[in-house]
Design a protein around this motif. Structure first.
Motif, short mmCIF file in Angstrom:
data_model
loop_
_atom_site.label_atom_id
_atom_site.label_comp_id
_atom_site.label_asym_id
_atom_site.label_seq_id
_atom_site.Cartn_x
_atom_site.Cartn_y
_atom_site.Cartn_z
N LEU A 231 0.82 -1.21 0.00
CA LEU A 231 0.00 0.00 0.00
C LEU A 231 0.86 1.26 0.00
N SER A 232 1.83 1.32 0.89
CA SER A 232 2.63 2.53 1.03
C SER A 232 3.62 2.72 -0.12
N LYS A 233 4.23 1.63 -0.60
CA LYS A 233 5.20 1.72 -1.69
C LYS A 233 4.54 2.24 -2.98
N THR A 234 3.37 1.73 -3.30
CA THR A 234 2.67 2.16 -4.51
C THR A 234 2.34 3.65 -4.44
N ALA A 235 1.98 4.13 -3.26
CA ALA A 235 1.58 5.52 -3.11
C ALA A 235 2.72 6.50 -3.38
N VAL A 236 3.96 6.13 -3.03
CA VAL A 236 5.07 7.10 -3.11
C VAL A 236 6.11 6.72 -4.16
N TYR A 237 5.83 5.74 -5.01
CA TYR A 237 6.86 5.21 -5.92
C TYR A 237 7.50 6.25 -6.85
N PRO A 238 6.76 7.21 -7.44
CA PRO A 238 7.42 8.19 -8.31
C PRO A 238 8.58 8.92 -7.65
N LEU A 239 8.49 9.18 -6.36
CA LEU A 239 9.58 9.85 -5.65
C LEU A 239 10.78 8.93 -5.50
N PRO A 262 19.59 11.01 -18.49
CA PRO A 262 19.64 12.47 -18.67
C PRO A 262 20.19 13.18 -17.44
N GLU A 263 20.51 14.45 -17.63
CA GLU A 263 20.97 15.26 -16.50
C GLU A 263 19.76 15.87 -15.81
N TYR A 264 19.66 15.64 -14.52
CA TYR A 264 18.54 16.16 -13.73
C TYR A 264 19.06 17.08 -12.64
N ARG A 265 18.21 18.06 -12.28
CA ARG A 265 18.55 18.96 -11.17
C ARG A 265 17.28 19.21 -10.35
N GLY A 266 17.32 18.79 -9.09
CA GLY A 266 16.19 19.06 -8.21
C GLY A 266 15.07 18.06 -8.32
N VAL A 267 14.36 17.88 -7.22
CA VAL A 267 13.28 16.90 -7.15
C VAL A 267 12.13 17.27 -8.08
N THR A 268 11.66 18.51 -7.99
CA THR A 268 10.50 18.93 -8.78
C THR A 268 10.80 18.88 -10.27
N ARG A 269 11.96 19.40 -10.67
CA ARG A 269 12.33 19.39 -12.09
C ARG A 269 12.44 17.97 -12.63
N LEU A 271 10.87 15.25 -11.49
CA LEU A 271 9.53 14.69 -11.62
C LEU A 271 8.84 15.20 -12.89
N ILE A 272 8.93 16.51 -13.12
CA ILE A 272 8.30 17.10 -14.31
C ILE A 272 8.94 16.55 -15.58
N ASN A 273 10.27 16.41 -15.57
CA ASN A 273 10.99 15.92 -16.73
C ASN A 273 10.58 14.49 -17.07
N ILE A 274 10.52 13.64 -16.06
CA ILE A 274 10.13 12.24 -16.29
C ILE A 274 8.70 12.17 -16.80
N TRP A 275 7.80 12.93 -16.19
CA TRP A 275 6.39 12.91 -16.59
C TRP A 275 6.23 13.42 -18.02
N ASN A 277 8.53 13.54 -20.54
CA ASN A 277 9.19 12.76 -21.57
C ASN A 277 8.86 11.27 -21.57
N GLU A 278 8.44 10.74 -20.41
CA GLU A 278 8.21 9.29 -20.30
C GLU A 278 6.81 8.94 -19.85
N GLY A 279 6.06 9.95 -19.37
CA GLY A 279 4.69 9.73 -18.96
C GLY A 279 4.57 8.95 -17.67
N ARG A 280 3.34 8.49 -17.41
CA ARG A 280 3.07 7.76 -16.18
C ARG A 280 3.88 6.47 -16.11
N ARG A 281 4.10 5.85 -17.26
CA ARG A 281 4.87 4.61 -17.28
C ARG A 281 6.29 4.83 -16.77
N GLY A 282 6.86 5.98 -17.14
CA GLY A 282 8.20 6.30 -16.67
C GLY A 282 8.25 6.52 -15.17
N MET A 283 7.21 7.11 -14.62
CA MET A 283 7.16 7.36 -13.18
C MET A 283 7.11 6.06 -12.38
#
Length: 322
Positions: A231-239, A262-269, A271-275, A277-283
C-alpha cells in the motif's frame, strides 16, 4: 508482552530495539539484494522496447520486465551481478534498521506522553513516528544508499573498483554534497512511505494475529508487513524513481550500464521531466519488481524484528527469575 498483538513501541529496551533492528536489516537485505539490483536497473532506464531510441534519442541497454532483466544480468555479468552494491547496502540496512526502530520507539513514547485532551489517536502516533523514523534513518544512511545505487548501476565495465575508491572519487570530484545527491527526494519519499507503513502495520498486526485462520511461526507479522508495504510503496513510488535518477548524476553519469541517463537537477524538475518525456509509465517503471522486493523485505524485516525481540525478552525474563 501480550504475544503477537503488542505494539512495537511497547516492546523492549532501547538497546534491544537497536539490536533487533540491526539484525532484521541485515537479514532482509541479503534476501532481497537481487530484486533490488533489478529494480534499480529498471528505474534508471529511460526507454523501453516500444521506444528503442528513447525520448532522448540516445541508444542504450534495454530491459523489458523483471524476468528479462534477471536473465540479462545473469548472462552478461554472472550470478555476482545480482549482488552488486551489497556491501554498502548491508551496512546501510544494518544502520538503517537500528536508527529506524529506535527513532520510531522514541517518537512514539514522546507522543504517548502528551496529556488529554491533546493526546493523539494511536494511528496518528504510528504515522508521525513512522515518518520521523524514516526521515532519521534515510538521512543518517544516505551516503551508503547512494553508493549502493551506483554500484548496482554498473555493468560489466566497472565505474568504481572498490568501496574505498568510490568514496575517494566522489569526495574528490563531487565534494561532500555528492554523497547526498537526491536526499530531498529520498526524504520526501520516505516520510509518507514509512508513516503509511507503520500506521498500516500497527493496525493490521492485531487483526491478522487474531483472525479465524491461525498463522504459524508468527507469520501474521510477516503478512501485516507485506500488505502495509504494498500500500505505502505504490503511493510514493514516483519519488523513489526520482531519487534513483538523482543519485547517479555527476561526472560518472554516462558510464553506467544505461549510457543515456539524462541530467537532472532538483526533485520537482526531475519529476516534471520524467512525466513530460516518459509519462506515467516512466514514473512507475520498475514498480512490479519493487513490490516483489518491498513485500518480502518488509515481511522478513518485521518477522525477524519481532522474533529477535521476543527471544531477547524471553531471555531477559528467564535471567531475572534465576
Amino acid at each position: 508482552m501480550s504475544g503477537a498483538v503488542a505494539h512495537l513501541r511497547d516492546e523492549g529496551s532501547p538497546r534491544q530495539v537497536v539490536l533487533a533492528g540491526a539484525i532484521s536489516g541485515l537479514v532482509s537485505r541479503f534476501v532481497i539484494a537481487p530484486l533490488d539490483v533489478i529494480k534499480i536497473r529498471l528505474q534508471l532506464q529511460v526507454h523501453s522496447l516500444s521506444d528503442p531510441l528513447s525520448t532522448y534519442n540516445i541508444q542504450g541497454p534495454v530491459y523489458k520486465g523483471t524476468l528479462s532483466t534477471l536473465k540479462h544480468i545473469l548472462r552478461e555479468e554472472g550470478l555476482t551481478g545480482l549482488w552488486k552494491g551489497n556491501i554498502p547496502a548491508e551496512a546501510m540496512y544494518l544502520a538503517y534498521g537500528s536508527v529506524q526502530f529506535s527513532a520510531y520507539t522514541y517518537m512514539s513514547h514522546l507522543l504517548d506522553a502528551i496529556p488529554q485532551p491533546y493526546h493523539p489517536p494511536g494511528s496518528v502516533i504510528s504515522f508521525i513516528s513512522g515518518a520521523a523514523a524514516g526521515a532519521c534513518g534515510t538521512t543518517a544512511t544516505y551516503p551508503l544508499d547512494l553508493l549502493r545505487t551506483r554500484f548496482a548501476a554498473q555493468g560489466r565495465d566497472r565505474v568504481y573498483a572498490s568501496i574505498v575508491s568510490s568514496i575517494r572519487h566522489i569526495a574528490e570530484h563531487e565534494g561532500p554534497a555528492g554523497f547526498f545527491r537526491g536526499l530531498g527526494a529520498g526524504v520526501s519519499q520516505i516520510v509518507p512511505y514509512m508513516g503509511l507503513f507503520f500506521a498500516s502495520y500497527e493496525a493490521l498486526k492485531p487483526v491478522l494475529a487474531t483472525c479465524a485462520i491461525p498463522m504459524p511461526f508468527g507469520t501474521s507479522d510477516a503478512a501485516a508487513g507485506v500488505i502495509a508495504s504494498v500500500l505505502s510503496k505504490t503511493a510514493v513510488y514516483p519519488l523513489d524513481t526520482t531519487r534513483k535518477r538523482l543519485q547517479v548524476q555527476g561526472p560518472t553519469r554516462s558510464r553506467y550500464v544505461h549510457r543515456n541517463i539524462p541530467e537532472y537537477r532538483g526533485v520537482t524538475r526531475t519529476l516534471i521531466n520524467i512525466w513530460k518525456n516518459e509519462g506515467r509509465r516512466g514514473m512507475y517503471r520498475g514498480l512490479t519488481v519493487s513490490l516483489l522486493k518491498a513485500a518480502p523485505a518488509s515481511a522478513v524485516t518485521m518477522w525477524t524484528y519481532e522474533r529477535v525481540m521476543a527471544a531477547m525478552l524471553t531471555m531477559e525474563k528467564t535471567l531475572s527469575e534465576e
